[in-house]
Write a protein that holds these residues in place. Sequence first.
Motif, PDB file in Angstrom:
ATOM      1  N   ASP A   1       0.810  -1.229   0.000  1.00  0.00           N
ATOM      2  CA  ASP A   1       0.000   0.000   0.000  1.00  0.00           C
ATOM      3  C   ASP A   1       0.839   1.273   0.000  1.00  0.00           C
ATOM      4  O   ASP A   1       0.675   2.155   0.841  1.00  0.00           O
ATOM      5  CB  ASP A   1      -0.959  -0.012   1.202  1.00  0.00           C
ATOM      6  N   LEU A   2       1.712   1.389  -0.984  1.00  0.00           N
ATOM      7  CA  LEU A   2       2.559   2.583  -1.074  1.00  0.00           C
ATOM      8  C   LEU A   2       1.805   3.808  -1.570  1.00  0.00           C
ATOM      9  O   LEU A   2       2.178   4.944  -1.250  1.00  0.00           O
ATOM     10  CB  LEU A   2       3.744   2.301  -2.002  1.00  0.00           C
ATOM     11  N   HIS A   3       0.796   3.611  -2.396  1.00  0.00           N
ATOM     12  CA  HIS A   3      -0.059   4.713  -2.869  1.00  0.00           C
ATOM     13  C   HIS A   3       0.774   5.927  -3.280  1.00  0.00           C
ATOM     14  O   HIS A   3       0.731   6.993  -2.662  1.00  0.00           O
ATOM     15  CB  HIS A   3      -1.073   5.091  -1.795  1.00  0.00           C
ATOM     16  N   LEU A   4       1.512   5.763  -4.360  1.00  0.00           N
ATOM     17  CA  LEU A   4       2.448   6.795  -4.800  1.00  0.00           C
ATOM     18  C   LEU A   4       1.777   8.139  -5.066  1.00  0.00           C
ATOM     19  O   LEU A   4       2.374   9.196  -4.813  1.00  0.00           O
ATOM     20  CB  LEU A   4       3.174   6.323  -6.061  1.00  0.00           C
ATOM     21  N   GLU A   5       0.565   8.130  -5.571  1.00  0.00           N
ATOM     22  CA  GLU A   5      -0.117   9.396  -5.860  1.00  0.00           C
ATOM     23  C   GLU A   5      -0.238  10.258  -4.611  1.00  0.00           C
ATOM     24  O   GLU A   5      -0.222  11.483  -4.690  1.00  0.00           O
ATOM     25  CB  GLU A   5      -1.513   9.134  -6.437  1.00  0.00           C
ATOM     26  N   HIS A   6      -0.352   9.633  -3.451  1.00  0.00           N
ATOM     27  CA  HIS A   6      -0.465  10.364  -2.190  1.00  0.00           C
ATOM     28  C   HIS A   6       0.905  10.601  -1.566  1.00  0.00           C
ATOM     29  O   HIS A   6       1.185  11.691  -1.052  1.00  0.00           O
ATOM     30  CB  HIS A   6      -1.347   9.592  -1.213  1.00  0.00           C
ATOM     31  N   GLN A   7       1.769   9.595  -1.607  1.00  0.00           N
ATOM     32  CA  GLN A   7       3.061   9.699  -0.940  1.00  0.00           C
ATOM     33  C   GLN A   7       3.996  10.705  -1.616  1.00  0.00           C
ATOM     34  O   GLN A   7       4.857  11.292  -0.961  1.00  0.00           O
ATOM     35  CB  GLN A   7       3.741   8.325  -0.912  1.00  0.00           C
ATOM     36  N   LEU A   8       3.833  10.918  -2.912  1.00  0.00           N
ATOM     37  CA  LEU A   8       4.706  11.836  -3.639  1.00  0.00           C
ATOM     38  C   LEU A   8       4.136  13.240  -3.726  1.00  0.00           C
ATOM     39  O   LEU A   8       4.781  14.135  -4.273  1.00  0.00           O
ATOM     40  CB  LEU A   8       4.947  11.314  -5.065  1.00  0.00           C
ATOM     41  N   ALA A   9       2.956  13.447  -3.164  1.00  0.00           N
ATOM     42  CA  ALA A   9       2.239  14.707  -3.381  1.00  0.00           C
ATOM     43  C   ALA A   9       2.547  15.772  -2.348  1.00  0.00           C
ATOM     44  O   ALA A   9       1.871  16.783  -2.300  1.00  0.00           O
ATOM     45  CB  ALA A   9       0.733  14.446  -3.416  1.00  0.00           C
TER      46      ALA A   9
ATOM     47  N   SER B   1       2.271  19.442  -3.205  1.00  0.00           N
ATOM     48  CA  SER B   1       1.529  19.568  -4.461  1.00  0.00           C
ATOM     49  C   SER B   1       0.178  18.879  -4.290  1.00  0.00           C
ATOM     50  O   SER B   1       0.081  17.803  -3.737  1.00  0.00           O
ATOM     51  CB  SER B   1       2.303  18.910  -5.611  1.00  0.00           C
ATOM     52  N   SER B   2      -0.870  19.524  -4.751  1.00  0.00           N
ATOM     53  CA  SER B   2      -2.206  18.948  -4.584  1.00  0.00           C
ATOM     54  C   SER B   2      -2.438  17.768  -5.516  1.00  0.00           C
ATOM     55  O   SER B   2      -3.298  16.940  -5.271  1.00  0.00           O
ATOM     56  CB  SER B   2      -3.274  20.024  -4.844  1.00  0.00           C
ATOM     57  N   ASP B   3      -1.664  17.688  -6.599  1.00  0.00           N
ATOM     58  CA  ASP B   3      -1.850  16.608  -7.562  1.00  0.00           C
ATOM     59  C   ASP B   3      -0.494  16.247  -8.142  1.00  0.00           C
ATOM     60  O   ASP B   3       0.110  17.024  -8.886  1.00  0.00           O
ATOM     61  CB  ASP B   3      -2.799  17.058  -8.675  1.00  0.00           C
ATOM     62  N   VAL B   4      -0.001  15.059  -7.794  1.00  0.00           N
ATOM     63  CA  VAL B   4       1.333  14.659  -8.235  1.00  0.00           C
ATOM     64  C   VAL B   4       1.406  14.564  -9.747  1.00  0.00           C
ATOM     65  O   VAL B   4       2.470  14.777 -10.349  1.00  0.00           O
ATOM     66  CB  VAL B   4       1.725  13.322  -7.577  1.00  0.00           C
ATOM     67  N   MET B   5       0.286  14.293 -10.409  1.00  0.00           N
ATOM     68  CA  MET B   5       0.307  14.142 -11.855  1.00  0.00           C
ATOM     69  C   MET B   5       0.455  15.477 -12.571  1.00  0.00           C
ATOM     70  O   MET B   5       0.640  15.520 -13.782  1.00  0.00           O
ATOM     71  CB  MET B   5      -0.960  13.427 -12.333  1.00  0.00           C
ATOM     72  N   LYS B   6       0.389  16.583 -11.828  1.00  0.00           N
ATOM     73  CA  LYS B   6       0.645  17.896 -12.428  1.00  0.00           C
ATOM     74  C   LYS B   6       2.137  18.224 -12.445  1.00  0.00           C
ATOM     75  O   LYS B   6       2.558  19.204 -13.059  1.00  0.00           O
ATOM     76  CB  LYS B   6      -0.123  18.976 -11.666  1.00  0.00           C
ATOM     77  N   LEU B   7       2.926  17.415 -11.760  1.00  0.00           N
ATOM     78  CA  LEU B   7       4.370  17.593 -11.782  1.00  0.00           C
ATOM     79  C   LEU B   7       4.933  17.092 -13.109  1.00  0.00           C
ATOM     80  O   LEU B   7       4.332  16.254 -13.782  1.00  0.00           O
ATOM     81  CB  LEU B   7       5.018  16.825 -10.630  1.00  0.00           C
ATOM     82  N   SER B   8       6.096  17.589 -13.487  1.00  0.00           N
ATOM     83  CA  SER B   8       6.751  17.082 -14.687  1.00  0.00           C
ATOM     84  C   SER B   8       7.250  15.671 -14.416  1.00  0.00           C
ATOM     85  O   SER B   8       7.471  15.287 -13.265  1.00  0.00           O
ATOM     86  CB  SER B   8       7.928  17.983 -15.072  1.00  0.00           C
ATOM     87  N   MET B   9       7.458  14.899 -15.483  1.00  0.00           N
ATOM     88  CA  MET B   9       7.920  13.537 -15.305  1.00  0.00           C
ATOM     89  C   MET B   9       9.284  13.475 -14.619  1.00  0.00           C
ATOM     90  O   MET B   9       9.496  12.606 -13.760  1.00  0.00           O
ATOM     91  CB  MET B   9       7.958  12.817 -16.656  1.00  0.00           C
TER      92      MET B   9
END
Length: 411
Positions: free
Chosen positions: A28-36, A39-47
């Motif tokens: 249960d690493l849940h990268l979308e939350h752990q990397l955020a 930032s409110s949305d990790v997918m808005k970050l550059s690759m």
Amino acid sequence: MLSFSEGAHVFDLSTTDGSFESIYYITDLHLEHQLAAGSSDVMKLSMPEVRARVKEKVSELLTSVSDANGMLLVGGDVADSVELEAMFYEELSSYVHGWRGRIFAVLGNHELWDGDPRGLQTPRSIDETIADYRQAMPSSVVMLENELLIDYKGLRTEILDEQTILGSSIEELAAVCDNSTFILLGGIGFSGLNPLYNAKMGLYARAVSPEEDVLRSERFRAIYEKVLASAGNHRVIVLTHTQKENWSDAQYNPNWIYVSGHTHQNTLLLQDDGVAVFSDNQVGYKPTRWFLKGFSIDVKKYDPFESFADGIYCITREQYIEFNRCQGINMQGMRYSGNLFALKYDGVYMFVLDGAKSLCLLEGGKRHKLDYSISYYLDHLPEYVQKMRSAFAPYQKAISIISEEIKEIGG
């Protein structure tokens, strides 16, 4: 009893004084939350920014243990999309700085969201999504879904799929497991038996219907019960995303080790009868420090004569070579003429070559001339074993004391 301990820890489940292997786990690493963080949305970050954060967290994970050389189990819900999951496993298995041991993984319900957590798109089939995750995994990562992984005779790794497992007889599957030195059963498991937290409440977004949740749970249970009937007395590790109660109402097998996640409620179950359930390294949504937990088990070496009773047996050259190879004993070959005999007493072996001119003790592929008949050595083997064990007992005791002291300080 149920308990929970913070921080990296390795539980000792080995039962002998022989060699052991450490197996680490995390779920249960849940990268979308752990990397955020920030930032409110990790997918808005550059690759490049996303990869840099993944690399940082993977480094944090690997430095939580002194030796990233053991076996690593990852119990699903790493990410909601194939792209982010692939990035994590690429960094985890990096040749330069990554995990150097074997990595085994299963998916979780979040992977089945397929990058569409709100369920706005037409969902793909479960099998199609799973196939994409398989293809995206680095070659060093083995992903299991309703599959049984075995190290056959300690020489090669084989994966038995669902069709093979269910299509085999119990006797056929038992013969394979009897000859295996490591057994791992893996899959999502699903949640068909959970009355509340199941597909009806959106665990799988729109990817899994309530009916399919039940069906998939029944499928994994059928595999589990087939393996249980075939290898119930062996040490088997069961790696699933959902806990056993979600797909089976049977009792835990005290010979097996269960690793799961999904609930975000870290629990550990270690009973006196041997039941071992590790659900205590679930990271969850809240950004936090990553670390590995683990357990150690005995390293099993394949022994083609394990089922033989004490006594003397005429054996083939192939059996003798296989024994030495699987026990890690170096030998150049076995080209000598004559009959081969194995003498066995209380787990100790003596191998004798009865050649045309002399009787020889075999040490790997080397010969040492013997002065007495085979029956003499068979009769005196119990006394020899007893004296050798007595002679080494003080040394073994000292080593055990040192080992326990090292464990006390976290070694």
